[in-house]
Design an enzyme around this catalytic site. Structure first.
Site, short mmCIF file in Angstrom:
data_model
loop_
_atom_site.label_atom_id
_atom_site.label_comp_id
_atom_site.label_asym_id
_atom_site.label_seq_id
_atom_site.Cartn_x
_atom_site.Cartn_y
_atom_site.Cartn_z
N ASP A 143 -30.56 -24.08 76.79
CA ASP A 143 -31.41 -23.22 77.40
C ASP A 143 -32.08 -24.80 78.10
OD1 ASP A 143 -32.99 -21.35 77.08
OD2 ASP A 143 -33.37 -21.89 74.80
C1 GLC Z 1 -36.85 -27.14 75.15
C2 GLC Z 1 -35.70 -27.34 74.48
C3 GLC Z 1 -35.20 -26.31 73.83
C4 GLC Z 1 -35.76 -24.71 73.53
C5 GLC Z 1 -36.57 -24.30 74.76
C6 GLC Z 1 -36.72 -22.84 75.50
O1 GLC Z 1 -36.31 -27.09 76.28
O2 GLC Z 1 -35.51 -28.25 73.83
O3 GLC Z 1 -33.95 -26.56 72.12
O4 GLC Z 1 -34.64 -23.68 73.14
O5 GLC Z 1 -37.26 -25.47 75.18
O6 GLC Z 1 -38.44 -22.57 74.63
C1 GLC Z 2 -33.41 -23.30 71.56
C2 GLC Z 2 -33.29 -22.45 71.75
C3 GLC Z 2 -32.24 -21.30 71.43
C4 GLC Z 2 -30.92 -22.76 72.83
C5 GLC Z 2 -30.88 -23.63 71.45
C6 GLC Z 2 -30.60 -24.63 73.21
O1 GLC Z 2 -32.88 -23.83 69.79
O2 GLC Z 2 -34.59 -21.98 70.42
O3 GLC Z 2 -32.34 -20.73 72.24
O4 GLC Z 2 -30.43 -21.59 71.91
O5 GLC Z 2 -32.13 -24.55 72.30
O6 GLC Z 2 -30.82 -25.22 74.28
#
Ligand code: GLC
Ligand code: GLC
Length: 814
Positions: free
Chosen positions: A487
């Site tokens: 993400d």
């Molecule tokens: C933040 C977190 C990540 C998560 C994203 C979406 O970027 O670091 O882990 O997936 O938020 O909410």
């Molecule tokens: C968080 C989010 C997931 C994403 C991950 C890596 O766990 O929930 O959707 O893939 O971060 O960023």
């Protein structure tokens, strides 16, 4: 250092010290009514949706932390001394303390001043309520005159509004009190048809429903005036902060025990029967009263608790293993499976780290959660798949999240995370392999929940696949959109404005940046889809999918290989991400694990080389870090990943979610020692002895462990709600132990350490119990099977004849 111990026979973790490094939590409820509860009774409850139907209040990021909970106070009416038997919020010097977190329940026990108290908290199956069962024993030689006070602070339903809209909230709180039961009915007068209630099994001496009347002006939960005084004031909340509190008196002779039940619940009335009498504003309690009466009864509470135990016995019986490693056994047999239930239920919405207001259910998250859940309650997995697919967009893309209460895609976050659609194929394939229920593919499912747009689920999968083919970039790799699995790799964001969301800001037109990860996911999903198509007799489609998969594999080999490892991406300038040419972020874990897992490079040495590079550059004693070297500054063109200080989260943290991809990849290249070694490094139970460093619960996975660039290397964060749960369960059961549902039947192909002499397992699969015994004769991964005593060709055990309920499988490893 440890703060407790595993009681495997009772399937409990027993915490023996209340001041754990962080609140160590558990979940209550597994269907519609849920709560989180810490080892000191902190936490909150909600009905279905942690944001929209919050039942009780909790204060995140409070000082001290973990405040707001299911608090009971005891008071010695002779001396006037009072304390919290759960330690918080008064934090007494307890003579004895244990918290038993079990499967769907938590029991907190303590002793203070010769008075023992045990509170059992749980949610009965099929009910929208929670029980707090308190047993108080007098261990003094003299009789004791005690008072018990319960307390709960109600949330005004929408947790976000509740924490922000004070100009309104301070005026809307309403309650009713009837027969000692407290009914919280804020907004019931207008558009809500639901209310909460808080009841007690004993005659009460008084109640309070206005928070300040109970705690007293300028006081907190640690020193409520009413408890200090020994008398509640029968306050009725009009606005401000409605609470529920009861006062019960107990006279206890030496060694005498008495019990009290408190009941906190949620109830809905039909819209046209909200009031009783109909013309009044009084809550109609006709249908709730029998429920309350039932669960204020000890025999019914006993029966409900027993039923919950049996329910979990049944769920866990689906897969039980006996390996040479206690941590593997404990996680597979109990805790990892249990965590998979929590992630399935919550996605990433409500934990000590997820406030329950920010995120509903993630599309990619929920699909991946199925990998660890589908074997437990296939019917709920089916329902979830159909709900997720109904939020898919007509172009095959997906809303990134949806709200569990409304089951609608979340417009605030939107879509264009270009990996999302493929996870639906992965989730559906897992469901089909587990259940053999092909009828799901014919279910009519709408797009974007629009009535009239229904198409069979199978077509949704086809559109998922096509979505990527419609979005290929300059190198023939999939365009990344807002992000792929990571993400925080936001290649089209280019945000220089503080506070802007990295996930929803898109400043580039998105026609250049490409993801090698999505390419690997496409290959994996495409193979599954081709096999699904073939089995449905659609040979032409199957061939077309395989051709596209082969083309993508070639592209990855040509454009996605960096010499010793797989590249991660191309940015908006067409420059490599995750390459030896980069100054920082030269190698990423995701594409090493996922390309190999998808089968790319297994036949040309690339897979082995990628695994060696992971071992050399990314593996640490605490797990495998996400990338190296960590980004030391903010890169406008990379986005959120470089916003984190080095070693945390996606910027070179040990993001446990993707470690199992490497474990699976190692099994694919036949390296059982390494696969298992990586598994052991992040296994929470194996990390229990370093709890003071790890800090999170030793019974569940955390999303992240700080990487080696962080000053706190080895410290975990964000426990419970993480794809780590499902992926580790899947990696260890299906790839290391090798007990793997396939479209054809149950495959058994372990890739375990050379030093293991063998292991045993039972697996319930499509109604048949497979009793599996694995014995090692040589050092390799060659598998020979005997099925019910007869030698069997291959590694897939067929379904037995109709009526046969158990199959024995002897496996020899050579
Ligand atoms: C933040 C977190 C990540 C998560 C994203 C979406 O970027 O670091 O882990 O997936 O938020 O909410
Ligand atoms: C968080 C989010 C997931 C994403 C991950 C890596 O766990 O929930 O959707 O893939 O971060 O960023």
């Amino acid at each position: 250092m440890k703060f407790g111990y595993f009681d495997d026979a009772n399937r409990e973790y027993v915490i023996t010290q209340p001041d754990t490094p962080l609140p160590w939590i558990n979940y209550l409820g597994c269907q519609a009514y849920f709560g989180i509860i810490s080892n000191t009774a902190g936490g909150y409850s909600f009905y279905r949706d942690a944001r929209l139907r919050r039942v009780s209040r909790y204060r995140y990021n409070n000082v001290p932390y973990d405040l707001g909970g299911r608090y009971i106070y005891l008071r010695d009416d002779d001396s006037g001394e009072f304390w919290s038997p759960s330690w918080q919020p008064t934090r007494p010097d307890l003579e004895d303390y244990t918290c038993r977190h079990g499967l769907g329940y938590t029991i907190i026990g303590s002793r203070y001043s010769g008075i023992e108290a045990h509170s059992t908290y749980f949610v009965p199956l099929d009910e929208d309520l929670e029980i707090w069962r308190l047993a108080v024993t007098n261990r003094r030689s003299q009789p004791a005159s005690l008072s018990v006070y319960s307390s709960i602070e109600f949330c005004l339903w929408d947790a976000n509004d509740d924490a922000t809209n004070f100009q309104r909230n301070f005026s809307i709180g309403e309650v009713e009190i009837e027969d000692g039961a407290i009914y919280h009915k804020t907004e019931y007068r207008e558009r809500r048809n639901h209310f909460a209630y808080f009841a007690c099994s004993r005659k009460t001496e008084g109640f309070d429903t206005q928070r300040e009347a109970f705690v007293g002006p300028y006081r907190g939960w640690e020193k409520p005036l009413a408890v200090e005084r020994g008398k509640l004031s029968n306050s009725v909340a009009h606005g401000w902060a409605p609470i529920g509190a009861h006062h019960v008196e107990l006279q206890l002779g030496p060694e005498e025990t008495q019990e009290v039940i408190f009941l906190l619940g949620y109830h809905e009335n039909p819209q046209e029967q909200k009031f009783d009498p109909p013309a009044s504003q009084t809550v109609n309690k006709k249908t709730v009263k029998p429920v309350i009466a039932k669960y204020l009864n000890f025999a019914d509470v006993d029966a409900a608790f027993e039923k919950l135990r049996q329910y979990w016995d049944g769920l866990l019986a689906v897969c039980q293993v006996e390996t040479p490693d206690v941590h593997t056994n404990r996680m597979v047999n109990i805790w990892n499976a249990y965590q998979c239930m929590a992630t399935f239920n919550m996605s990433r919405s409500a934990s000590f780290y997820e406030s329950g207001i920010g995120r509903g259910l993630g599309f990619r998250d929920s699909n991946q959660d199925l990998l660890g859940f589908v074997q437990m309650v296939p019917a709920r997995a089916r329902e979830r798949i159909l709900d997720l697919a109904a939020t898919q967009l007509p172009n095959g893309g997906a809303y990134h999240q949806y709200q569990p209460l409304t089951k609608r895609g979340n417009n605030d976050v939107g879509g264009n995370f270009n990996d999302d659609p493929h996870w639906l194929i992965v989730g559906v394939a897992a469901y089909l392999k587990e259940t053999g229920d092909w009828s799901i593919l014919d279910e009519p499912v709408p797009y974007d929940n629009a009535p009239g747009s229904e198409q069979p689920l199978y077509e949704h999968l086809q559109r998922s696949f096509q979505y990527t083919l419609d979005r290929l970039g300059p190198h023939g790799l999939p365009l990344i959109g807002r992000a792929d699995w990571n993400d925080c790799l936001n290649l089209n964001c280019f945000s220089d404005t503080p506070g802007q969301s990295f996930q929803t800001t898109t400043n580039k037109d998105g026609k250049v940046a490409e993801s090698v990860f999505i390419a690997a996911l496409f290959v994996l999903a495409g193979r599954e889809l081709a096999e699904i198509a073939r089995r449905r007799g659609r040979t032409d489609e199957a061939q077309r999918y395989l051709a596209e998969v082969a083309r993508m594999e070639d592209t990855v080999r040509e454009q996605g290989w960096d010499g010793e490892w797989f590249l991660r991406a191309y940015d908006d300038f067409g420059r490599k991400v995750g390459s030896k040419e980069c100054a920082e972020g030269k190698i990423f874990i995701e594409t090493q694990g996922f390309c190999v897992l998808a089968g790319i490079g297994l036949d040309d040495g690339r897979a082995q080389a990628a695994m060696e590079s992971v071992a050399k550059h990314l593996a640490t004693g605490h797990g495998i870090i996400l990338q190296q070297p960590a980004y030391s500054r903010y890169y406008l063109e990379l986005g959120e990943i470089s916003s984190y200080p080095p070693g945390y989260k996606e910027n070179a943290g040990i993001f446990c979610h993707n470690n199992p991809w490497v474990m699976i990849a190692e099994t694919q290249v036949g390296n059982g020692d390494r696969a298992y070694d990586y598994y052991a490094r992040i296994n929470p139970s194996a990390r229990e002895p370093i709890s003071e460093l790890h800090r999170c619960e030793p019974y569940v996975y955390a999303q992240m462990i700080a990487g080696r660039d962080a000053p706190t290397h080895g410290e975990a964060k964000n426990s419970w709600l993480t794809g780590t749960a499902a992926w580790n369960y899947y990696a260890v059961t299906q790839w290391i132990l090798g007990i793997r549902p396939t479209f054809e039947g149950l495959e058994i192909r372990p890739v375990v350490p050379k030093g293991w002499r063998g292991f045993k397992a039972t697996r319930l699969f499509r109604g048949v119990t497979y009793i599996i015994a694995v014995t090692r004769e040589g050092e390799g991964n060659q598998v020979a099977l005997k099925v019910d005593g007869e030698p069997w060709e291959g590694t897939v055990v067929p379904a037995p004849v109709e009526g046969q309920r158990a199959v024995t499988v002897e496996v020899t490893l050579k």
